[in-house]
Structure formats: C-alpha cells, structure tokens
Motif scaffolding. Structure first.
Motif, short mmCIF file in Angstrom:
data_model
loop_
_atom_site.label_atom_id
_atom_site.label_comp_id
_atom_site.label_asym_id
_atom_site.label_seq_id
_atom_site.Cartn_x
_atom_site.Cartn_y
_atom_site.Cartn_z
N SER A 117 0.84 -1.20 0.00
CA SER A 117 0.00 0.00 0.00
C SER A 117 0.88 1.25 0.00
N VAL A 118 0.54 2.21 -0.85
CA VAL A 118 1.37 3.40 -1.00
C VAL A 118 1.51 4.15 0.33
N GLY A 119 2.75 4.42 0.72
CA GLY A 119 3.02 5.18 1.93
C GLY A 119 3.07 4.36 3.21
N VAL A 120 2.85 3.06 3.11
CA VAL A 120 2.81 2.25 4.33
C VAL A 120 4.22 2.06 4.90
N GLN A 121 4.31 2.16 6.20
CA GLN A 121 5.53 1.83 6.93
C GLN A 121 5.17 1.81 8.42
N ARG A 122 6.12 1.40 9.25
CA ARG A 122 5.89 1.47 10.68
C ARG A 122 6.05 2.92 11.12
N GLN A 123 4.96 3.50 11.62
CA GLN A 123 4.94 4.89 12.03
C GLN A 123 3.82 5.08 13.04
N TYR A 124 3.86 6.21 13.74
CA TYR A 124 2.85 6.43 14.77
C TYR A 124 1.48 6.64 14.15
N SER A 125 0.50 5.96 14.70
CA SER A 125 -0.89 6.11 14.27
C SER A 125 -1.74 6.53 15.45
N GLY A 126 -2.38 7.68 15.33
CA GLY A 126 -3.29 8.11 16.39
C GLY A 126 -4.47 7.18 16.53
N THR A 127 -4.84 6.53 15.43
CA THR A 127 -5.95 5.57 15.46
C THR A 127 -5.64 4.43 16.42
N ALA A 128 -4.40 3.93 16.35
CA ALA A 128 -3.99 2.82 17.21
C ALA A 128 -3.41 3.30 18.53
N GLY A 129 -2.93 4.55 18.56
CA GLY A 129 -2.31 5.07 19.77
C GLY A 129 -0.90 4.56 19.99
N ARG A 130 -0.27 4.06 18.93
CA ARG A 130 1.08 3.52 19.04
C ARG A 130 1.69 3.41 17.63
N ILE A 131 2.94 3.01 17.56
CA ILE A 131 3.59 2.80 16.27
C ILE A 131 3.09 1.49 15.68
N GLU A 132 2.60 1.57 14.44
CA GLU A 132 2.05 0.40 13.75
C GLU A 132 2.43 0.48 12.27
N ASN A 133 2.28 -0.63 11.59
CA ASN A 133 2.42 -0.64 10.14
C ASN A 133 1.15 -0.03 9.56
N CYS A 134 1.27 1.15 8.95
CA CYS A 134 0.06 1.86 8.55
C CYS A 134 0.36 2.91 7.48
N GLN A 135 -0.70 3.41 6.88
CA GLN A 135 -0.67 4.60 6.05
C GLN A 135 -1.18 5.77 6.89
N ILE A 136 -0.75 6.98 6.56
CA ILE A 136 -1.24 8.17 7.24
C ILE A 136 -1.85 9.11 6.20
N GLY A 137 -3.08 9.51 6.46
CA GLY A 137 -3.74 10.49 5.60
C GLY A 137 -3.98 11.77 6.37
N VAL A 138 -3.81 12.90 5.70
CA VAL A 138 -4.11 14.21 6.29
C VAL A 138 -5.42 14.68 5.65
N PHE A 139 -6.35 15.12 6.49
CA PHE A 139 -7.69 15.43 6.01
C PHE A 139 -8.12 16.84 6.40
N LEU A 140 -8.93 17.42 5.53
CA LEU A 140 -9.51 18.73 5.79
C LEU A 140 -11.03 18.58 5.79
N THR A 141 -11.66 18.98 6.87
CA THR A 141 -13.12 18.88 6.96
C THR A 141 -13.72 20.27 7.14
N TYR A 142 -14.99 20.37 6.80
CA TYR A 142 -15.72 21.63 6.94
C TYR A 142 -16.92 21.38 7.83
N THR A 143 -17.17 22.29 8.76
CA THR A 143 -18.32 22.15 9.64
C THR A 143 -19.01 23.49 9.83
N SER A 144 -20.33 23.45 9.84
CA SER A 144 -21.14 24.63 10.11
C SER A 144 -22.39 24.16 10.84
#
Length: 217
Positions: A64-91
């Motif tokens: 998977s593109v970008g996958v490596q062992r890195q910190y994941s907030g989803t898991a709360g620890r270093i895991e083999n994962c991808q990281i996505g940066v997201f922009l959301t809008y709320t009103s």
C-alpha cells in the motif's frame, strides 16, 4: 450527503457501482473541486470552520502506498500503517470531508523503484504533514468557501509557514502550539506558556467539545 449516496447505491445494480470504484477513469481533483462548490451551496456559512487532522490506516503488508511502521493516532502507538491528512468543513448546517492528502514518508519517496511499481507519479516530492495541510487550506480558501476559523492541533499549529499564510490571507485561526512556541505580544516575542501564566483566572472560559464516554470532553 453521504446518506443520500448510500441510499441510491442500495437501490442501484451492483455492476455499475463496482465499475465506478474499480475500473472507471475519473479526475479525483476535479471532483474534489466540484464537491467543494456543492458544500458551499448546501452547508456554507459565514461562521463555518475548517478542521485539519490526520488519521492512520492499519495495514498488514508493504505494498500500500506510503505504508511503513509509524505512529498512528488511530492505534495510539507505532504500527504498520498509512497516514492520511484530512480537511473537513463544519457549520451549523452540517459537516463533511473536503480534501485529503496521503503522507508519503521519505522511505517511499527515496525508493524510486517502489514508487514506480505502486504507480506513484515521478513528480511527487516529499512533503511533511503540515505542508500537505497547507496545500489543502490554500486550495480551499482560494476556492471561495466561507470560513470563519481554521482549527487544528499542534502538529499543524507549530508549522509557522501555515500560520503565516493564514495571517497573510487575514484568515482567523485557532491552532494549538507547543508551550515553547513564541508569539508576538505587545511588540515583543514571548513563549506562549509565559503569556498564559500572565493571564488572570477570569480570562479563561472552559467549554465542552461534547459528551464523551467518561462525561463532557
């Protein structure tokens, strides 16, 4: 909007949907811009807010593109994962995802064979998560969406070019920063923790972000 799409999908035959997701050729960037215009029409508001955040996608393999062992907030620890940066809008009228960028670590960017095998364009260069966030913010703000505040945690607030870019656009923001970060106050630069200590107790107002599993957050 997501609910309407899901209901339409449930009524549709499976093959056209599979074709769209698996084989159809479409311009994701153009669709993103069209969706932003739709969001502006449907839930755009002068008090609307943009929120920057990242999340991890746990993976088992290495393809998977970008996958490596890195910190994941989803898991709360270093895991083999991808990281996505997201922009959301709320009103007050609703909230939705607006934009996304996949974080590519240097281990990927520097491995040209791996990138070529995975279909990563040769033009892609390394960018930090705050730099990816800035790209999305400039696209969105330049697109004319009504925004009162830009919000984010210290990963993004500590990136000074992002804050400077928002200030250049006269765009208000509330971004967390590390306590050692310095800001301009009354003509001099001071650490934010020093500024905070100089404030009186009555200068603070504690607000809840909503109900959590253990009470108000």
């Amino acid at each position: 909007m997501g609910g309407n799409l899901r209901r339409k999908q449930e009524k549709a035959r499976p093959m056209p949907r599979q074709y769209l997701l698996d084989r159809a050729m479409w311009d994701a960037e153009h669709l993103r811009d069209v969706m932003r215009e739709h969001v502006s029409e449907m839930i755009g508001d002068a008090n609307g807010m943009l929120v920057i955040d990242e999340t991890g996608f746990l993976k088992k393999g290495t393809k998977s593109v970008g996958v490596q062992r890195q910190y994941s907030g989803t898991a709360g620890r270093i895991e083999n994962c991808q990281i996505g940066v997201f922009l959301t809008y709320t009103s007050l009228a609703g909230h939705t995802l607006l934009d996304r960028e996949l974080y590519l670590p240097k281990s990927w960017i520097n491995d040209h064979d791996r990138c070529r095998e995975a279909g990563v364009p040769a033009s892609v260069r390394f960018a930090t998560k705050p730099q990816l966030a800035a790209r999305m913010l400039w696209r969105t703000l330049d697109g004319g969406l009504a925004v009162r505040f830009v919000l984010g945690d210290s990963v993004y607030g500590s990136y000074r070019p992002l804050r400077a870019g928002l200030e250049t656009r006269s765009q208000a923001y509330a971004l967390a920063v590390a306590c050692k970060e310095k800001v301009q106050v009354a003509g001099s630069r001071k650490r934010v923790d020093q500024v905070a200590r100089q404030l009186a107790a009555g200068d603070w107002q504690r607000l809840s972000a909503g109900d959590g599993s253990k009470g108000p957050r």
